[in-house]
Design a protein around this motif. Structure first.
Motif, PDB file in Angstrom:
ATOM      1  N   VAL A 169       0.859  -1.186   0.000  1.00 22.15           N
ATOM      2  CA  VAL A 169       0.000   0.000   0.000  1.00 22.15           C
ATOM      3  C   VAL A 169       0.894   1.235   0.000  1.00 22.15           C
ATOM      4  CG1 VAL A 169      -1.656   1.358   1.343  1.00 22.15           C
ATOM      5  CG2 VAL A 169      -1.920  -1.135   1.165  1.00 22.15           C
ATOM      6  N   GLY A 170       0.580   2.187  -0.870  1.00 18.68           N
ATOM      7  CA  GLY A 170       1.386   3.397  -0.957  1.00 18.68           C
ATOM      8  C   GLY A 170       2.349   3.403  -2.125  1.00 18.68           C
ATOM      9  N   ASP A 171       2.505   2.241  -2.821  1.00 19.82           N
ATOM     10  CA  ASP A 171       3.371   2.232  -4.008  1.00 19.82           C
ATOM     11  C   ASP A 171       2.914   3.331  -4.962  1.00 19.82           C
ATOM     12  OD1 ASP A 171       4.848   0.109  -3.092  1.00 19.82           O
ATOM     13  OD2 ASP A 171       3.840  -1.403  -4.313  1.00 19.82           O
ATOM     14  N   ARG A 172       3.857   4.100  -5.470  1.00 19.67           N
ATOM     15  CA  ARG A 172       3.536   5.237  -6.318  1.00 19.67           C
ATOM     16  C   ARG A 172       3.350   4.796  -7.767  1.00 19.67           C
ATOM     17  NH1 ARG A 172       1.384   9.453  -4.520  1.00 19.67           N
ATOM     18  NH2 ARG A 172       2.495  10.869  -5.926  1.00 19.67           N
ATOM     19  N   MET A 173       2.412   5.492  -8.453  1.00 19.93           N
ATOM     20  CA  MET A 173       2.090   5.209  -9.844  1.00 19.93           C
ATOM     21  C   MET A 173       2.410   6.426 -10.706  1.00 19.93           C
ATOM     22  SD  MET A 173       0.920   2.107  -9.812  1.00 19.93           S
ATOM     23  CE  MET A 173       1.379   1.310  -8.256  1.00 19.93           C
ATOM     24  N   VAL A 174       2.736   6.160 -11.973  1.00 25.01           N
ATOM     25  CA  VAL A 174       3.065   7.243 -12.896  1.00 25.01           C
ATOM     26  C   VAL A 174       2.220   7.149 -14.162  1.00 25.01           C
ATOM     27  CG1 VAL A 174       5.418   7.553 -12.078  1.00 25.01           C
ATOM     28  CG2 VAL A 174       4.969   5.881 -13.877  1.00 25.01           C
ATOM     29  N   GLN A 175       2.017   8.299 -14.795  1.00 25.48           N
ATOM     30  CA  GLN A 175       1.298   8.375 -16.071  1.00 25.48           C
ATOM     31  C   GLN A 175       2.037   9.364 -16.958  1.00 25.48           C
ATOM     32  OE1 GLN A 175      -0.623  10.804 -18.094  1.00 25.48           O
ATOM     33  NE2 GLN A 175      -0.508   9.004 -19.419  1.00 25.48           N
ATOM     34  N   GLY A 182       7.546   7.782 -18.990  1.00 26.48           N
ATOM     35  CA  GLY A 182       7.265   8.456 -17.736  1.00 26.48           C
ATOM     36  C   GLY A 182       8.455   8.413 -16.793  1.00 26.48           C
ATOM     37  N   SER A 183       8.384   9.237 -15.748  1.00 31.36           N
ATOM     38  CA  SER A 183       9.457   9.304 -14.753  1.00 31.36           C
ATOM     39  C   SER A 183       8.850   9.696 -13.415  1.00 31.36           C
ATOM     40  CB  SER A 183      10.512  10.323 -15.176  1.00 31.36           C
ATOM     41  OG  SER A 183       9.975  11.634 -15.156  1.00 31.36           O
ATOM     42  N   SER A 184       9.708   9.917 -12.435  1.00 27.65           N
ATOM     43  CA  SER A 184       9.217  10.294 -11.107  1.00 27.65           C
ATOM     44  C   SER A 184       8.432  11.602 -11.137  1.00 27.65           C
ATOM     45  CB  SER A 184      10.386  10.403 -10.127  1.00 27.65           C
ATOM     46  OG  SER A 184      11.316  11.368 -10.571  1.00 27.65           O
ATOM     47  N   SER A 185       8.694  12.426 -12.141  1.00 27.48           N
ATOM     48  CA  SER A 185       7.967  13.693 -12.256  1.00 27.48           C
ATOM     49  C   SER A 185       6.535  13.492 -12.745  1.00 27.48           C
ATOM     50  CB  SER A 185       8.705  14.642 -13.199  1.00 27.48           C
ATOM     51  OG  SER A 185       8.751  14.106 -14.514  1.00 27.48           O
ATOM     52  N   ASN A 186       6.189  12.269 -13.181  1.00 25.47           N
ATOM     53  CA  ASN A 186       4.847  11.958 -13.692  1.00 25.47           C
ATOM     54  C   ASN A 186       3.979  11.217 -12.682  1.00 25.47           C
ATOM     55  OD1 ASN A 186       6.792  11.463 -16.441  1.00 25.47           O
ATOM     56  ND2 ASN A 186       5.072  12.879 -16.625  1.00 25.47           N
ATOM     57  N   GLN A 187       4.345  11.247 -11.421  1.00 26.93           N
ATOM     58  CA  GLN A 187       3.562  10.556 -10.394  1.00 26.93           C
ATOM     59  C   GLN A 187       2.162  11.177 -10.277  1.00 26.93           C
ATOM     60  OE1 GLN A 187       5.750   9.666  -6.647  1.00 26.93           O
ATOM     61  NE2 GLN A 187       7.516  10.633  -7.663  1.00 26.93           N
ATOM     62  N   PHE A 188       1.174  10.310 -10.065  1.00 26.84           N
ATOM     63  CA  PHE A 188      -0.189  10.845  -9.933  1.00 26.84           C
ATOM     64  C   PHE A 188      -0.957  10.287  -8.747  1.00 26.84           C
ATOM     65  CE2 PHE A 188      -0.925   6.996 -12.428  1.00 26.84           C
ATOM     66  CZ  PHE A 188      -2.094   6.477 -11.875  1.00 26.84           C
ATOM     67  N   GLY A 189      -0.470   9.216  -8.102  1.00 29.39           N
ATOM     68  CA  GLY A 189      -1.233   8.661  -7.004  1.00 29.39           C
ATOM     69  C   GLY A 189      -0.556   7.480  -6.350  1.00 29.39           C
ATOM     70  N   SER A 190      -1.225   6.955  -5.302  1.00 24.38           N
ATOM     71  CA  SER A 190      -0.675   5.852  -4.510  1.00 24.38           C
ATOM     72  C   SER A 190      -1.607   4.650  -4.524  1.00 24.38           C
ATOM     73  CB  SER A 190      -0.467   6.299  -3.060  1.00 24.38           C
ATOM     74  OG  SER A 190       0.447   7.379  -2.999  1.00 24.38           O
ATOM     75  N   LEU A 191      -1.026   3.466  -4.668  1.00 34.22           N
ATOM     76  CA  LEU A 191      -1.778   2.220  -4.640  1.00 34.22           C
ATOM     77  C   LEU A 191      -2.452   2.070  -3.279  1.00 34.22           C
ATOM     78  CD1 LEU A 191      -2.535  -0.493  -5.913  1.00 34.22           C
ATOM     79  CD2 LEU A 191      -0.299  -1.372  -5.201  1.00 34.22           C
ATOM     80  N   THR A 192      -3.759   1.836  -3.282  1.00 36.38           N
ATOM     81  CA  THR A 192      -4.521   1.824  -2.041  1.00 36.38           C
ATOM     82  C   THR A 192      -5.108   0.458  -1.711  1.00 36.38           C
ATOM     83  OG1 THR A 192      -5.108   4.139  -2.398  1.00 36.38           O
ATOM     84  CG2 THR A 192      -6.426   2.930  -0.790  1.00 36.38           C
ATOM     85  N   ARG A 193      -5.749  -0.178  -2.666  1.00 38.83           N
ATOM     86  CA  ARG A 193      -6.335  -1.506  -2.450  1.00 38.83           C
ATOM     87  C   ARG A 193      -6.166  -2.351  -3.703  1.00 38.83           C
ATOM     88  NH1 ARG A 193     -10.294   1.602   0.054  1.00 38.83           N
ATOM     89  NH2 ARG A 193     -11.710   1.582  -1.718  1.00 38.83           N
ATOM     90  N   ALA A 194      -6.165  -3.672  -3.514  1.00 38.41           N
ATOM     91  CA  ALA A 194      -6.061  -4.583  -4.653  1.00 38.41           C
ATOM     92  C   ALA A 194      -6.706  -5.913  -4.288  1.00 38.41           C
ATOM     93  CB  ALA A 194      -4.604  -4.789  -5.047  1.00 38.41           C
ATOM     94  N   THR A 195      -7.167  -6.621  -5.313  1.00 39.19           N
ATOM     95  CA  THR A 195      -7.763  -7.931  -5.091  1.00 39.19           C
ATOM     96  C   THR A 195      -7.463  -8.850  -6.267  1.00 39.19           C
ATOM     97  OG1 THR A 195      -9.840  -9.121  -4.674  1.00 39.19           O
ATOM     98  CG2 THR A 195      -9.973  -7.219  -6.117  1.00 39.19           C
ATOM     99  N   LEU A 196      -7.185 -10.099  -5.958  1.00 41.34           N
ATOM    100  CA  LEU A 196      -7.059 -11.153  -6.949  1.00 41.34           C
ATOM    101  C   LEU A 196      -7.836 -12.335  -6.401  1.00 41.34           C
ATOM    102  CD1 LEU A 196      -5.914 -12.131  -9.609  1.00 41.34           C
ATOM    103  CD2 LEU A 196      -3.825 -12.827  -8.418  1.00 41.34           C
ATOM    104  N   SER A 197      -9.114 -12.395  -6.802  1.00 42.93           N
ATOM    105  CA  SER A 197     -10.058 -13.337  -6.217  1.00 42.93           C
ATOM    106  C   SER A 197     -10.567 -14.326  -7.248  1.00 42.93           C
ATOM    107  CB  SER A 197     -11.239 -12.565  -5.616  1.00 42.93           C
ATOM    108  OG  SER A 197     -11.994 -11.941  -6.646  1.00 42.93           O
ATOM    109  N   ASP A 198     -11.651 -15.015  -6.908  1.00 48.39           N
ATOM    110  CA  ASP A 198     -12.269 -15.954  -7.845  1.00 48.39           C
ATOM    111  C   ASP A 198     -12.977 -15.250  -8.999  1.00 48.39           C
ATOM    112  OD1 ASP A 198     -11.407 -18.066  -6.343  1.00 48.39           O
ATOM    113  OD2 ASP A 198     -13.314 -18.415  -5.326  1.00 48.39           O
TER     114      ASP A 198
END
Length: 462
Positions: A169-175, A182-198
């Motif tokens: 949680v908190g891993d940074r994303m870029v666009q 892209g680079s660190s200057s293109n950051q737009f948000g932080s990973l908050t939740r994820a699921t890999l379910s059935d």
């Protein structure tokens, strides 16, 4: 008939779901679905339980335990060959970066564009051909809102934003993604939740405060909402790699087993949407890097979240969108509905747009010459509109007519031609400005009505 096939599919569904665990346990089996049976390369039109295998082999080469029965509880079966692969993320070694298709940096975040983790991930064979640190690219599917705190988020796949089980949680994303320049200057948000379910391969990224977003998908338009996919529906998607493509929903009963890599392992997803590429408009519906795209119908309603496909490009698979939203506890952001004033064409009250008062036709009178008097010529700038008053009242310019008078035969008196004026046609066929056999009472009544309307309504807007 569609209703008959829907009923038949519902009857087969129970049999398929009961048998699919045993079918998936057989050698080479990677998927189970409900679809038409294919014999000698031809569609028979007969619904069956379709078993997908990676390598179709003669029955004689299979053990009894690995053979697919010809029918299950009276439902015919079919065996078809298919290789399934995740449609992303595209990846390259950090030292071997070449920007790919969509390298645009978008000032306003929206669906259908390149994104990826800011971090690199160390991978080893057999997941990759050579060990090293890799960077990744996928697609930002759509903008969503957290049901708990109302935060604006970006929707994509688990395997796009998380990659594998090393995520936090908190891993940074870029666009755009690092792979797309892209680079660190293109950051737009932080990973908050994820699921890999059935049912779902998904994740959400909380967008940084102050970053502009819009509830739309590149090349498609505003998101109107979401709905369940239906068999036979035309759909489209916009992804980072193949961009805007078209297809048709073939099934909503697809079950598939996919290898997510040694760190995660094989996972089986149920009740998935299977889309067939519309080859008349697209070479393939999806490819690596398109994972995370939303699949939309022709009403711009989201039906699924794209995550995988067949290696030959014929098929693409998507999670049902309602399951995605519920498991991630978010709602789709949709474009606001623009309400327009309703204009009624059934208003019984006559509203006249821009009426110019009637003017009399010019003629010369001379003693001893009997003239047939003409009726007053109505000069109008617009047709009478049977609509509710509005600034956009439809305006139609009537065909110009010439105001004229008649004289008694043999009367030699000059009568000036007043030239053409704008006129029209009354409901009983009389031309406004015409003189032939129009009783003066007709005009007197008409003008009186206009005067009354003008007094009641005041000046009309054009």
């Amino acid at each position: 008939m569609p209703d008959e096939r829907t009923h038949a599919r519902a009857q087969i569904r129970g049999v398929k779901e009961t048998a699919e665990a045993d079918l998936l346990a057989k050698k080479n089996v990677i998927g189970v679905d409900i679809a038409d049976k294919v014999t000698d390369g031809k569609n028979t039109g007969q619904l069956s339980i379709v078993v997908f295998v990676e390598d179709k082999q003669p029955t004689s080469k299979l053990s009894a335990a690995d053979r697919v029965p010809k029918e299950i509880d009276g439902v015919p079966t079919d065996v078809q060959q298919m290789t399934v692969e995740l449609q992303g993320p595209s990846m390259q070694l950090v030292d071997d970066v070449t920007p790919q298709v969509d390298t645009t940096t978008y000032a306003v975040l929206h669906g259908g564009i390149s994104m990826g983790p800011l971090r690199s991930v160390y991978l080893t064979p057999p997941d990759v051909t050579s060990a090293g640190y890799y960077i990744f690219a996928g697609t930002l599917g759509a903008m969503v809102r957290d049901r708990g705190n109302g935060a604006t988020m970006a929707l994509t796949n688990f395997h796009v934003a998380c990659v594998n089980s090393t995520w936090s949680v908190g891993d940074r994303m870029v666009q755009p993604s690092l792979l797309d320049g892209g680079s660190s200057s293109n950051q737009f948000g932080s990973l908050t939740r994820a699921t890999l379910s059935d049912d779902v391969d998904g994740s959400v990224v909380t967008v940084d405060t102050g970053r502009s977003t819009t509830p739309s998908v590149q090349d498609i338009g505003d998101v109107a909402g979401h709905t369940a996919a239906t068999v036979g529906a035309a759909v489209r998607k916009r992804g980072r790699t193949t961009e805007l493509t078209y297809g048709t929903v073939i099934s909503t009963d697809f079950t598939v087993t996919i290898n997510y890599g040694s760190d995660v392992g094989s996972r089986t997803l149920h009740h998935q949407i299977r889309v067939q590429t519309d080859t008349s408009r697209s070479a393939r519906f999806s490819d690596h890097g398109d994972s995370g795209s939303v699949v939309m119908d022709n009403n711009r309603m989201v039906v699924g979240l794209l995550f995988a496909g067949s290696s030959d490009g014929q098929w693409t698979f998507a999670n049902p969108i309602q399951s995605v939203l519920d498991e991630l506890n978010v709602d789709l952001m949709v474009a606001p509905v623009v309400t327009r004033p309703i204009v009624s064409c059934l208003n019984t009250r006559l509203v006249v747009c821009n009426i110019t008062r009637p003017v009399a036709c010019l003629f010369t009178r001379s003693a001893g010459c009997n003239l047939t008097r003409t009726a007053s010529c109505l000069v109008t700038r617009a047709v009478a509109c049977n609509v509710t008053r509005a600034t956009w009242c439809p305006v139609v310019t009537r065909t110009a007519v010439t105001c004229s008078v008649f004289t008694r035969a043999g009367c030699d008196i000059p009568i000036p031609d007043p030239g053409p004026i704008e006129g029209g046609q009354s409901e009983d066929g009389h031309g406004y400005g015409a003189t032939a056999d129009v009783p003066e009472e007709y005009w007197a009544g008409y003008l009186a009505a206009l005067e009354e309307i003008n007094e009641l309504d005041g000046p009309d807007e054009a």
